[in-house]
Design an enzyme around this catalytic site. Sequence first.
Site, PDB file in Angstrom:
ATOM      1  N   LYS A 132       0.841  -1.196   0.000  1.00 38.58           N
ATOM      2  CA  LYS A 132       0.000   0.000   0.000  1.00 38.58           C
ATOM      3  C   LYS A 132       0.878   1.249   0.000  1.00 38.58           C
ATOM      4  O   LYS A 132       1.838   1.338   0.760  1.00 38.58           O
ATOM      5  CB  LYS A 132      -0.902  -0.028   1.237  1.00 38.58           C
ATOM      6  N   SER A 207      -9.378   1.929   2.749  1.00 36.01           N
ATOM      7  CA  SER A 207      -8.445   2.683   1.936  1.00 36.01           C
ATOM      8  C   SER A 207      -7.410   1.824   1.213  1.00 36.01           C
ATOM      9  O   SER A 207      -6.709   2.312   0.335  1.00 36.01           O
ATOM     10  CB  SER A 207      -7.707   3.687   2.837  1.00 36.01           C
ATOM     11  N   SER A 231     -10.351  -0.383   6.547  1.00 33.22           N
ATOM     12  CA  SER A 231      -9.495  -0.167   5.381  1.00 33.22           C
ATOM     13  C   SER A 231      -8.823  -1.416   4.850  1.00 33.22           C
ATOM     14  O   SER A 231      -8.320  -1.417   3.728  1.00 33.22           O
ATOM     15  CB  SER A 231      -8.423   0.877   5.705  1.00 33.22           C
TER      16      SER A 231
END
Length: 459
Positions: A132, A207, A231
């Site tokens: 990420k 996210s 997330s």
Amino acid sequence: MALSRAERCLALLLRLLSRACLALLALLPPPRAGPARAAPRSVPPPRRALLLLPARRLAELLRARQVACVEVVEAYVERIKEVNPLINAVVKDRFEEALQEARQVDKLLAESPGDDCLEEKFPLLGVPITVKEAFSLYGMPNTSGLVNRRNVIATSDATVVARLKQAGAIPLGVTNCSELCMWYESSNRVYGRTNNPYDLQRIVGGSSGGEGSVLAAAGSVVGVGSDIGGSIRMPAFFNGVFGHKPTTGVVPNDGQFPNAQGVRTSYLCTGPMCRYAEDLEPVLRVMAGPGVSKLKLNEKVSLEKIKFHCMDHDGGSIFVSPVDKEILQAQKKVVEHLESDLGVQVQHVAIHKMKYSFQIWSAMMSSKDSEGQVSFHLFLKLHSTFSLVSCGLRPWLSAEEQCGNWEGEGCCFGTLTFSMQVGKSTKRGASCLALCRTLCLLTCRLGLTPFGMPRQAGD
């Protein structure tokens, strides 16, 4: 768990407002037609057999010299180049560095006499992974989708990234996330929007949506995600992969932006996202390092002795649409499977204050830290486009009062099966339910819906 009259009126008002907005959007003129060639609706299926193997199996084949590491990495690089123009998941690659590291792995394997010591020292030797973008990966951007950080390049590795590298994993690049990791989709002004590989018109959740998307598209087998309000869990749900939000304090959060402060450190967790469920445990062991001792993963667990609980919905939150029947039916099949195969009795529970979970989470996010600043102050100072409405949200009760009431009700050792999305279609969106810190969820896939979208359940 009935709603009060005021809550029912507010829920009706919100739904009418939502429908009015959708009606206005429907009146907008469609975009100009492009070339006659029809755009693909989903990514093409993977053709290379190597892309369909769990990380654990890939590592075994590499240690047994049955496949070259360069061949594995090249297969994933080729796949990312094939699908990324469609899904926009990998926002910056390091393919050349990854291939060089793959050659070093092949050299190590050629010079090593056996694989016994290699498995213990390098459990993920040669396994391609993605990270990420909110986490520092040396030489890669670290913007978290924030425009005024678009020139920030990581000069070191986040702790979990360093541990994965030390275990032999090979990062292929960094993946998209929502701006400042604070939305349940993955779109920002730095990289644009990430699309769902099952249906390119649908969102990927957030996210950690870039991770969920590239894993589902077979462009990676293991990913690094973080979760403070869904997330990891929501992208896993939206993309039909496996994600785990570990217990707080097991995996270090160091090296990500933004990091949590104050009470929020009890909510933010770094955890694994995997294409295959069997990889969650070995990857979690690596990411946790010494902290894995807190989980007692080496102890045998008798599933028949675990308490199983089931809850169909949150009790009627005004912020959440009713759960679709198809989701409820899928969850019912899980319960039936547990009872028929394990012979256990799944107890249906009703946690009355679960419907206030969004307010509980919001109260936590807007609580003051040791310097007297609310958590959103950092985001505003950095000129984020985060909604000012969220910053001004005033929950009905304080964070301490709400969490105190929560922890006294319905908390027990066991597992709770709960619907992680209200509907079968992520195109129209779904409410992100932020559970209190007493519940840590693992998102599991339950097949595909008739629309071809992943069907999931939280556990």
